[in-house]
Scaffold this active site. Sequence first.
Site, PDB file in Angstrom:
ATOM      1  N   CYS A  31       5.124   0.102   7.181  1.00 44.67           N
ATOM      2  CA  CYS A  31       4.747   1.144   6.741  1.00 44.67           C
ATOM      3  C   CYS A  31       6.271   1.762   5.626  1.00 44.67           C
ATOM      4  CB  CYS A  31       4.862   2.470   7.497  1.00 44.67           C
ATOM      5  SG  CYS A  31       4.159   3.910   6.431  1.00 44.67           S
ATOM      6  N   LEU A  32       6.288   2.019   4.334  1.00 45.35           N
ATOM      7  CA  LEU A  32       7.198   2.273   3.471  1.00 45.35           C
ATOM      8  C   LEU A  32       8.338   3.888   4.163  1.00 45.35           C
ATOM      9  CD1 LEU A  32       6.206   1.104  -0.038  1.00 45.35           C
ATOM     10  CD2 LEU A  32       8.118   0.179   0.916  1.00 45.35           C
ATOM     11  N   GLN A  63       3.546  10.299   0.349  1.00 53.68           N
ATOM     12  CA  GLN A  63       4.549   9.035   0.626  1.00 53.68           C
ATOM     13  C   GLN A  63       5.138   9.922  -0.574  1.00 53.68           C
ATOM     14  OE1 GLN A  63       2.103   5.285   1.893  1.00 53.68           O
ATOM     15  NE2 GLN A  63       4.115   5.369   2.848  1.00 53.68           N
ATOM     16  N   HIS A 100      -2.391   8.415   6.462  1.00 51.88           N
ATOM     17  CA  HIS A 100      -2.032   9.133   6.105  1.00 51.88           C
ATOM     18  C   HIS A 100      -2.496  10.511   5.325  1.00 51.88           C
ATOM     19  CE1 HIS A 100       2.300   6.875   5.714  1.00 51.88           C
ATOM     20  NE2 HIS A 100       1.461   6.029   5.528  1.00 51.88           N
ATOM     21  N   HIS A 159      -4.295   2.068   6.992  1.00 55.83           N
ATOM     22  CA  HIS A 159      -3.002   2.807   7.650  1.00 55.83           C
ATOM     23  C   HIS A 159      -2.989   3.651   6.601  1.00 55.83           C
ATOM     24  CE1 HIS A 159       1.004   1.997   7.862  1.00 55.83           C
ATOM     25  NE2 HIS A 159       1.173   2.292   6.823  1.00 55.83           N
ATOM     26  N   GLU A 160      -3.430   3.424   5.358  1.00 52.40           N
ATOM     27  CA  GLU A 160      -3.490   4.467   4.247  1.00 52.40           C
ATOM     28  C   GLU A 160      -4.342   6.040   4.420  1.00 52.40           C
ATOM     29  OE1 GLU A 160      -0.715   3.781   2.800  1.00 52.40           O
ATOM     30  OE2 GLU A 160      -0.326   1.691   2.864  1.00 52.40           O
ATOM     31  N   GLY A 192       0.793  -1.090   0.126  1.00 55.14           N
ATOM     32  CA  GLY A 192      -0.217   0.446   0.109  1.00 55.14           C
ATOM     33  C   GLY A 192       1.075   1.250   0.180  1.00 55.14           C
TER      34      GLY A 192
END
Length: 171
Positions: A95-96, A50, A141, A137-138, A45
């Site tokens: 998380c990236l 990001q 952001h 989660h996304e 994701g």
Amino acid sequence: MLLPIITYPNKILKSVSTQVENFDENLHILLENMYETMIASNGIGLAAIQVAVPQRILILCIPDEEGNQFIENRLEIINPVIHHPRGITTYQEGCLSVPGFYEEIERFESLELHYHNRYGEPSVLEAHELLAIAIQHEMDHLEGKLFIEKLTYNRRKKFEKEYKKALKEKK
Ligand code: QAP
Ligand code: CO
């Protein structure tokens, strides 16, 4: 085109993203680049912030049981709104933008998502388990929130210590 992924503690990640108004070629190029970047980084994701774009855009590609990601399972989600969240589950999230750190986080188990696709068409999906977790989660952001903000005080302290140490070792 691969885009650079912004990592914690970069303050850009705290931006609140704004609604997408134009479902045009620029959006489609961004979506393609986000997908390529996410796959190249072994992600499931990615939110636009990001890659430094403060717009309410996220992409997901949930792997199958063998861990394979298929482009047919790619989801492009724009201006999402959660309806009817229900149940509670926990998952070891990563998380990236917080590379190398994973922690158990509590989320709703199921939800209904209202969003727009890349053409601006309204869409609805029903999400459970990993897909529902990834959506939440996304969507955090989009509000400038990271999963580490959901940790208890002590776990957060442990994270800050470990993460700073890892950053130093990378230099
Ligand atoms: C968000 O996370 C997510 O630390 C997507 O070294 C997480 O793709 C949704 C990744 C958990 C649902 C459950 C993280 C790759 C990827 C790392 C990711 C790393 C390499 C994270
Ligand atoms: Co993330």
